[in-house]
Scaffold this active site. Structure first.
Site, mmCIF file in Angstrom:
data_model
loop_
_atom_site.group_PDB
_atom_site.id
_atom_site.type_symbol
_atom_site.label_atom_id
_atom_site.label_comp_id
_atom_site.label_asym_id
_atom_site.label_seq_id
_atom_site.Cartn_x
_atom_site.Cartn_y
_atom_site.Cartn_z
ATOM 1 N N ARG A 174 0.843 -1.186 0.000
ATOM 2 C CA ARG A 174 0.000 0.000 0.000
ATOM 3 C C ARG A 174 0.879 1.236 0.000
ATOM 4 O O ARG A 174 2.055 1.152 0.292
ATOM 5 C CB ARG A 174 -0.892 0.017 1.243
ATOM 6 C CG ARG A 174 -1.945 -1.059 1.237
ATOM 7 C CD ARG A 174 -2.646 -1.165 2.562
ATOM 8 N NE ARG A 174 -1.754 -1.665 3.610
ATOM 9 C CZ ARG A 174 -1.306 -0.955 4.620
ATOM 10 N NH1 ARG A 174 -1.689 0.304 4.757
ATOM 11 N NH2 ARG A 174 -0.503 -1.468 5.512
ATOM 12 N N ARG A 178 0.658 8.605 5.237
ATOM 13 C CA ARG A 178 -0.633 9.036 5.788
ATOM 14 C C ARG A 178 -0.767 10.535 5.574
ATOM 15 O O ARG A 178 0.184 11.271 5.869
ATOM 16 C CB ARG A 178 -0.694 8.743 7.281
ATOM 17 C CG ARG A 178 -0.689 7.265 7.540
ATOM 18 C CD ARG A 178 -0.985 7.002 8.999
ATOM 19 N NE ARG A 178 -0.821 5.578 9.248
ATOM 20 C CZ ARG A 178 -0.316 5.084 10.363
ATOM 21 N NH1 ARG A 178 0.044 5.883 11.342
ATOM 22 N NH2 ARG A 178 -0.207 3.788 10.514
ATOM 23 N N ARG A 250 16.881 -13.547 7.022
ATOM 24 C CA ARG A 250 17.795 -12.546 7.573
ATOM 25 C C ARG A 250 17.968 -12.847 9.056
ATOM 26 O O ARG A 250 17.026 -13.298 9.732
ATOM 27 C CB ARG A 250 17.236 -11.122 7.422
ATOM 28 C CG ARG A 250 17.001 -10.724 6.000
ATOM 29 C CD ARG A 250 18.265 -10.607 5.202
ATOM 30 N NE ARG A 250 19.037 -9.410 5.551
ATOM 31 C CZ ARG A 250 20.251 -9.158 5.093
ATOM 32 N NH1 ARG A 250 20.854 -10.048 4.307
ATOM 33 N NH2 ARG A 250 20.885 -8.043 5.411
ATOM 34 N N ARG A 280 18.491 0.208 13.253
ATOM 35 C CA ARG A 280 17.746 0.984 14.245
ATOM 36 C C ARG A 280 18.384 0.831 15.616
ATOM 37 O O ARG A 280 19.211 -0.068 15.834
ATOM 38 C CB ARG A 280 16.286 0.563 14.294
ATOM 39 C CG ARG A 280 16.053 -0.896 14.609
ATOM 40 C CD ARG A 280 14.556 -1.214 14.610
ATOM 41 N NE ARG A 280 14.304 -2.616 14.907
ATOM 42 C CZ ARG A 280 13.119 -3.157 15.080
ATOM 43 N NH1 ARG A 280 12.032 -2.414 15.011
ATOM 44 N NH2 ARG A 280 12.975 -4.446 15.353
ATOM 45 N N GLU A 301 20.804 -2.487 16.151
ATOM 46 C CA GLU A 301 20.364 -3.715 15.473
ATOM 47 C C GLU A 301 21.004 -3.794 14.084
ATOM 48 O O GLU A 301 20.860 -2.878 13.280
ATOM 49 C CB GLU A 301 18.840 -3.649 15.361
ATOM 50 C CG GLU A 301 18.182 -4.946 15.030
ATOM 51 C CD GLU A 301 16.648 -4.830 15.163
ATOM 52 O OE1 GLU A 301 16.148 -4.328 16.196
ATOM 53 O OE2 GLU A 301 15.966 -5.230 14.223
ATOM 54 N N TYR A 349 6.518 -14.130 7.674
ATOM 55 C CA TYR A 349 6.671 -13.152 8.750
ATOM 56 C C TYR A 349 5.305 -12.988 9.401
ATOM 57 O O TYR A 349 4.340 -12.607 8.740
ATOM 58 C CB TYR A 349 7.187 -11.779 8.264
ATOM 59 C CG TYR A 349 7.206 -10.862 9.458
ATOM 60 C CD1 TYR A 349 8.268 -10.905 10.349
ATOM 61 C CD2 TYR A 349 6.093 -10.089 9.779
ATOM 62 C CE1 TYR A 349 8.242 -10.173 11.520
ATOM 63 C CE2 TYR A 349 6.064 -9.350 10.953
ATOM 64 C CZ TYR A 349 7.150 -9.400 11.816
ATOM 65 O OH TYR A 349 7.111 -8.687 12.986
ATOM 66 N N ASP A 351 3.199 -11.444 12.875
ATOM 67 C CA ASP A 351 3.165 -10.777 14.172
ATOM 68 C C ASP A 351 2.607 -11.737 15.225
ATOM 69 O O ASP A 351 1.945 -12.724 14.896
ATOM 70 C CB ASP A 351 2.283 -9.524 14.087
ATOM 71 C CG ASP A 351 3.109 -8.278 13.753
ATOM 72 O OD1 ASP A 351 4.345 -8.341 13.810
ATOM 73 O OD2 ASP A 351 2.494 -7.236 13.432
#
Ligand SMILES: Cc1cc2nc3c(=O)[nH]c(=O)nc-3n(C[C@H](O)[C@H](O)[C@H](O)COP(=O)(O)OP(=O)(O)OC[C@H]3O[C@@H](n4cnc5c(N)ncnc54)[C@H](O)[C@@H]3O)c2cc1C
Length: 382
Positions: A174, A178, A250, A280, A301, A349, A351
């Site tokens: 997408r 925003r 990864r 990050r 990281e 992947y 959540d």
């Protein structure tokens, strides 16, 4: 008589399933984890030097729109409301993520309204790109070069280890922008952090007289003979001894540092420039704003290709992977009394809320059907 079930992995996938089956009273579950703790990659522990609750395998923020999953996790722990607001350090400065109206106005030094910003960003897109064939095409088509170069190019290359031209367009499904000032990273109905960490939740889930937990022990495919059925939340290619090749993942390396006070004023800051070697920095005390700590502990990281012996984190799912995956799926369908579950078992992947939801659904299906009919996967790998 109780049926003996073996489960490889005491992460959310294995633990939730074990509990649901145990509560039926029909099964005895033995849950193995080769690590010395439960909760898999969601493991949390108190940092000895600072007292901060640390998410050992990277920051985890619980988010879901599934009412039953939210009720389920709240059965085991109090959740503190938490909104994930990520910042990005780019070559041009520090901005708010996901790219929102504040990011656009600050980055381009404008004062645009939502409608104006939509037209403006639309005008930046590369209209010469027809059907985007890569991540880069997709980003350039919708965002134009400036936003792509500053926010996506370096970060994506570091995260995935390949040029964004080699990644599928679908990664950027997408428009990642925003046109309002909402900087909440997630779009879900519920979001929070458990008061005493995720490991405490999984310990409670597994605390049942019909569940035996064996930590520091690996379940091997040949151990299946001791069980009526095995649920496998380890890597699917690993189950088959990598005989058709390795699926690409990864892996992550975390570099710890501590100091006093506040290091970066936020839980997560992404570093978008290619020259900065890490992706990050997470400062874990900001995930628990209800606690007070004088010291702080942070983790840089680093992402790299997962070699044999490394911990697999993110499935890459490149075209070659999908081809090999298809062949493993064919093999998996032929193994009786075995179900692949969770993130590694189905090479997706996922959540936490998806993994928990799939294990709740799978348990319902299993409890309502004959063992010979139990599904091969908790969710379709392809
Ligand atoms: C860096 C990072 C950040 C993330 N952040 C978020 C977030 O903010 N919010 C969110 O909702 N989700 C997040 N996730 C996703 C979350 O980590 C997963 O949803 C969750 O870990 C999946 O649970 P699982 O049980 O499938 O797998 P895992 O947690 O990986 O657990 C599998 C366990 O199985 C064990 N195992 C494997 N094979 C065997 C064997 N043969 N014998 C014994 N033990 C075995 C492993 O040791 C492991 O402990 C993040 C993931 C990563 C990589």
């Amino acid at each position: 008589m109780e049926t003996r079930i073996g489960i490889a992995g005491a992460g959310f996938a294995g633990a939730v399933l074990a509990r649901e089956l145990a509560e039926s009273g029909r099964f005895h579950l033995t849950v193995y984890d080769e690590r010395t703790h439960v909760a898999g990659n969601c493991h949390t522990s108190r940092d000895a030097a600072t007292g901060v609750m640390v998410h050992e395998y990277g920051p985890h923020i619980f988010n879901t729109s599934r009412e039953d999953v939210w009720q389920y996790v709240n059965r085991w722990s109090k959740f503190h409301p938490y909104v994930n607001r990520v910042k990005a350090v780019t070559a041009e400065g520090v901005y708010s993520l996901p790219i929102n109206l504040l990011t656009i106005n600050q980055f381009f030094d404008r004062k645009l309204t939502p409608a104006q910003a939509r037209d403006f960003v639309g005008s930046l897109g590369d209209g010469s790109i027809g059907e985007p064939r890569s991540f880069e095409d997709q980003a350039l088509k919708f965002l134009g070069r400036d936003l792509y170069q500053n926010f996506f190019y370096g970060y994506t290359k570091k995260q995935w280890g390949v040029e964004p031209t080699e990644l599928p367009a679908s990664i950027l499904k997408r428009l990642p922008v925003r046109f309002n000032y909402d900087d909440n990273y997630y779009n879900q109905t519920y979001q929070g952090i458990p008061e005493n960490g995720y490991t405490r939740i999984v310990e409670k889930i597994l605390d049942h007289p019909r569940i035996e937990v064996r930590l520091g022990e690996r379940l091997h495919p040949e151990d299946a003979a001791g069980f009526a059925h095995v649920f496998w939340s380890g890597p699917m290619d690993g189950y088959f001894g990598y005989r058709l090749g390795r699926l690409n993942y990864r892996t992550l390396r975390f570099e710890r540092f501590e100091e006093s006070g506040d290091h970066q004023g936020n839980a997560v800051i992404n570093y978008c420039e290619e020259q900065v070697p890490y992706t990050r920095i997470a400062e874990h005390k900001h995930f628990a704003p209800w606690e007070t700590h004088e010291k702080t502990v942070c983790f840089r990281e680093y992402s790299s290709h997962c070699e044999p012996g490394d911990t697999p984190y993110y499935p890459m799912r490149l075209e070659d992977d999908k081809e090999i995956l298809g062949r493993y799926v064919d093999l998996a369908r032929k193994v009786p009394n075995l179900t692949f579950i969770g993130r590694l078992g189905t090479y997706r992947y996922l959540d936490m809320h998806v993994v928990i939801g799939e294990s709740l659904d799978l348990a319902k299906t299993c409890l309502a059907s004959e063992r010979s009919e139990w599904p091969k996967f908790s969710g379709a790998p392809l």
